[in-house]
Design a protein around this motif. Structure first.
Motif, mmCIF file in Angstrom:
data_model
loop_
_atom_site.group_PDB
_atom_site.id
_atom_site.type_symbol
_atom_site.label_atom_id
_atom_site.label_comp_id
_atom_site.label_asym_id
_atom_site.label_seq_id
_atom_site.Cartn_x
_atom_site.Cartn_y
_atom_site.Cartn_z
ATOM 1 N N GLU A 1 0.836 -1.192 0.000
ATOM 2 C CA GLU A 1 0.000 0.000 0.000
ATOM 3 C C GLU A 1 0.875 1.248 0.000
ATOM 4 O OE1 GLU A 1 -3.437 2.086 2.788
ATOM 5 O OE2 GLU A 1 -2.476 0.247 3.446
ATOM 6 N N CYS A 2 0.524 2.189 -0.847
ATOM 7 C CA CYS A 2 1.210 3.478 -0.854
ATOM 8 C C CYS A 2 0.623 4.309 0.282
ATOM 9 C CB CYS A 2 1.021 4.183 -2.193
ATOM 10 S SG CYS A 2 1.851 5.779 -2.261
ATOM 11 N N LEU A 3 1.438 4.567 1.292
ATOM 12 C CA LEU A 3 0.976 5.299 2.467
ATOM 13 C C LEU A 3 1.012 6.800 2.256
ATOM 14 C CD1 LEU A 3 2.853 3.192 5.143
ATOM 15 C CD2 LEU A 3 0.491 2.928 4.356
ATOM 16 N N ALA A 4 1.964 7.265 1.462
ATOM 17 C CA ALA A 4 2.083 8.697 1.174
ATOM 18 C C ALA A 4 2.759 8.883 -0.172
ATOM 19 C CB ALA A 4 2.893 9.395 2.260
ATOM 20 N N LEU A 5 2.270 9.840 -0.911
ATOM 21 C CA LEU A 5 2.888 10.246 -2.164
ATOM 22 C C LEU A 5 2.797 11.763 -2.202
ATOM 23 C CD1 LEU A 5 4.236 9.274 -4.746
ATOM 24 C CD2 LEU A 5 1.989 9.225 -5.811
ATOM 25 N N LYS A 6 3.868 12.410 -1.800
ATOM 26 C CA LYS A 6 3.915 13.876 -1.740
ATOM 27 C C LYS A 6 4.678 14.370 -2.959
ATOM 28 C CE LYS A 6 5.349 17.681 1.219
ATOM 29 N NZ LYS A 6 4.153 18.433 1.027
ATOM 30 N N ILE A 7 4.060 15.235 -3.731
ATOM 31 C CA ILE A 7 4.664 15.761 -4.956
ATOM 32 C C ILE A 7 4.701 17.280 -4.861
ATOM 33 C CG2 ILE A 7 4.499 15.897 -7.460
ATOM 34 C CD1 ILE A 7 2.832 13.277 -7.286
ATOM 35 N N ASP A 8 5.897 17.827 -5.109
ATOM 36 C CA ASP A 8 6.050 19.283 -5.036
ATOM 37 C C ASP A 8 7.309 19.672 -5.806
ATOM 38 O OD1 ASP A 8 5.635 21.947 -4.313
ATOM 39 O OD2 ASP A 8 5.184 21.413 -2.241
ATOM 40 N N ARG A 9 7.488 20.948 -6.012
ATOM 41 C CA ARG A 9 8.709 21.425 -6.669
ATOM 42 C C ARG A 9 9.910 21.302 -5.737
ATOM 43 N NH1 ARG A 9 7.185 22.251 -11.548
ATOM 44 N NH2 ARG A 9 5.277 23.364 -11.929
ATOM 45 N N SER A 10 9.654 21.408 -4.444
ATOM 46 C CA SER A 10 10.702 21.281 -3.439
ATOM 47 C C SER A 10 10.111 20.578 -2.224
ATOM 48 C CB SER A 10 11.212 22.665 -3.051
ATOM 49 O OG SER A 10 12.098 22.572 -1.965
ATOM 50 N N ILE A 11 10.814 19.591 -1.697
ATOM 51 C CA ILE A 11 10.399 18.901 -0.482
ATOM 52 C C ILE A 11 11.569 18.992 0.495
ATOM 53 C CG2 ILE A 11 9.673 16.721 0.558
ATOM 54 C CD1 ILE A 11 8.467 15.955 -2.151
ATOM 55 N N THR A 12 11.346 19.670 1.599
ATOM 56 C CA THR A 12 12.403 19.867 2.590
ATOM 57 C C THR A 12 12.401 18.719 3.602
ATOM 58 O OG1 THR A 12 10.987 21.098 4.095
ATOM 59 C CG2 THR A 12 12.135 22.375 2.384
ATOM 60 N N SER A 13 13.454 18.667 4.406
ATOM 61 C CA SER A 13 13.511 17.646 5.456
ATOM 62 C C SER A 13 12.361 17.843 6.441
ATOM 63 C CB SER A 13 14.855 17.684 6.175
ATOM 64 O OG SER A 13 15.079 18.945 6.751
ATOM 65 N N GLU A 14 11.963 19.079 6.672
ATOM 66 C CA GLU A 14 10.823 19.348 7.556
ATOM 67 C C GLU A 14 9.533 18.775 6.966
ATOM 68 O OE1 GLU A 14 8.510 23.212 9.265
ATOM 69 O OE2 GLU A 14 10.699 23.240 9.370
ATOM 70 N N ASP A 15 9.366 18.883 5.643
ATOM 71 C CA ASP A 15 8.199 18.300 4.978
ATOM 72 C C ASP A 15 8.175 16.780 5.164
ATOM 73 O OD1 ASP A 15 7.421 20.812 3.984
ATOM 74 O OD2 ASP A 15 8.569 20.532 2.131
ATOM 75 N N VAL A 16 9.341 16.146 5.041
ATOM 76 C CA VAL A 16 9.443 14.701 5.214
ATOM 77 C C VAL A 16 9.076 14.327 6.648
ATOM 78 C CG1 VAL A 16 11.018 12.726 5.199
ATOM 79 C CG2 VAL A 16 11.155 14.431 3.382
ATOM 80 N N LEU A 17 9.621 15.054 7.621
ATOM 81 C CA LEU A 17 9.323 14.770 9.025
ATOM 82 C C LEU A 17 7.843 14.977 9.340
ATOM 83 C CD1 LEU A 17 12.460 16.311 10.751
ATOM 84 C CD2 LEU A 17 11.936 13.896 10.393
ATOM 85 N N ASP A 18 7.236 16.002 8.769
ATOM 86 C CA ASP A 18 5.802 16.242 8.968
ATOM 87 C C ASP A 18 4.968 15.099 8.392
ATOM 88 O OD1 ASP A 18 6.330 18.636 10.238
ATOM 89 O OD2 ASP A 18 5.857 19.880 8.481
ATOM 90 N N THR A 19 5.346 14.621 7.209
ATOM 91 C CA THR A 19 4.640 13.512 6.575
ATOM 92 C C THR A 19 4.764 12.253 7.419
ATOM 93 O OG1 THR A 19 5.046 14.452 4.379
ATOM 94 C CG2 THR A 19 4.460 12.122 4.467
ATOM 95 N N LEU A 20 5.987 11.965 7.908
ATOM 96 C CA LEU A 20 6.185 10.794 8.764
ATOM 97 C C LEU A 20 5.390 10.917 10.066
ATOM 98 C CD1 LEU A 20 9.983 10.034 8.366
ATOM 99 C CD2 LEU A 20 8.068 8.613 7.628
ATOM 100 N N ALA A 21 5.405 12.086 10.695
ATOM 101 C CA ALA A 21 4.676 12.287 11.947
ATOM 102 C C ALA A 21 3.179 12.051 11.750
ATOM 103 C CB ALA A 21 4.937 13.695 12.479
#
Length: 72
Positions: free
Chosen positions: A29-49
């Motif tokens: 199962e795809c749990l998250a698929l975030k697409i953007d022009r820029s993905i920061t480490s903070e964005d990754v941590l927010d998605t994981l949280a």
């Protein structure tokens, strides 16, 4: 076990697109698929949280440890 990775692509005008994919390897199962022009480490941590709050914390997260996972 979850697996995560970045996928890079370009639009027709040459702009970069960055995709963060997080997959549950057992259910496929795809749990998250975030697409953007820029993905920061903070964005990754927010998605994981957010995923941790919804799904619980997995026993392991697998990564290819490419250069895209380097942050300060």
């Amino acid at each position: 076990m979850w697996a995560w990775d970045f996928i890079f692509d370009r639009t027709t005008n040459g702009s970069t697109l960055k995709c963060l994919s997080i997959v549950d390897e057992y259910t496929r199962e795809c749990l998250a698929l975030k697409i953007d022009r820029s993905i920061t480490s903070e964005d990754v941590l927010d998605t994981l949280a957010e995923l941790f709050a919804i799904r619980g914390v997995p026993n392991h997260i697998r990564s290819d440890n490419g250069p895209e996972f380097i942050a300060k």
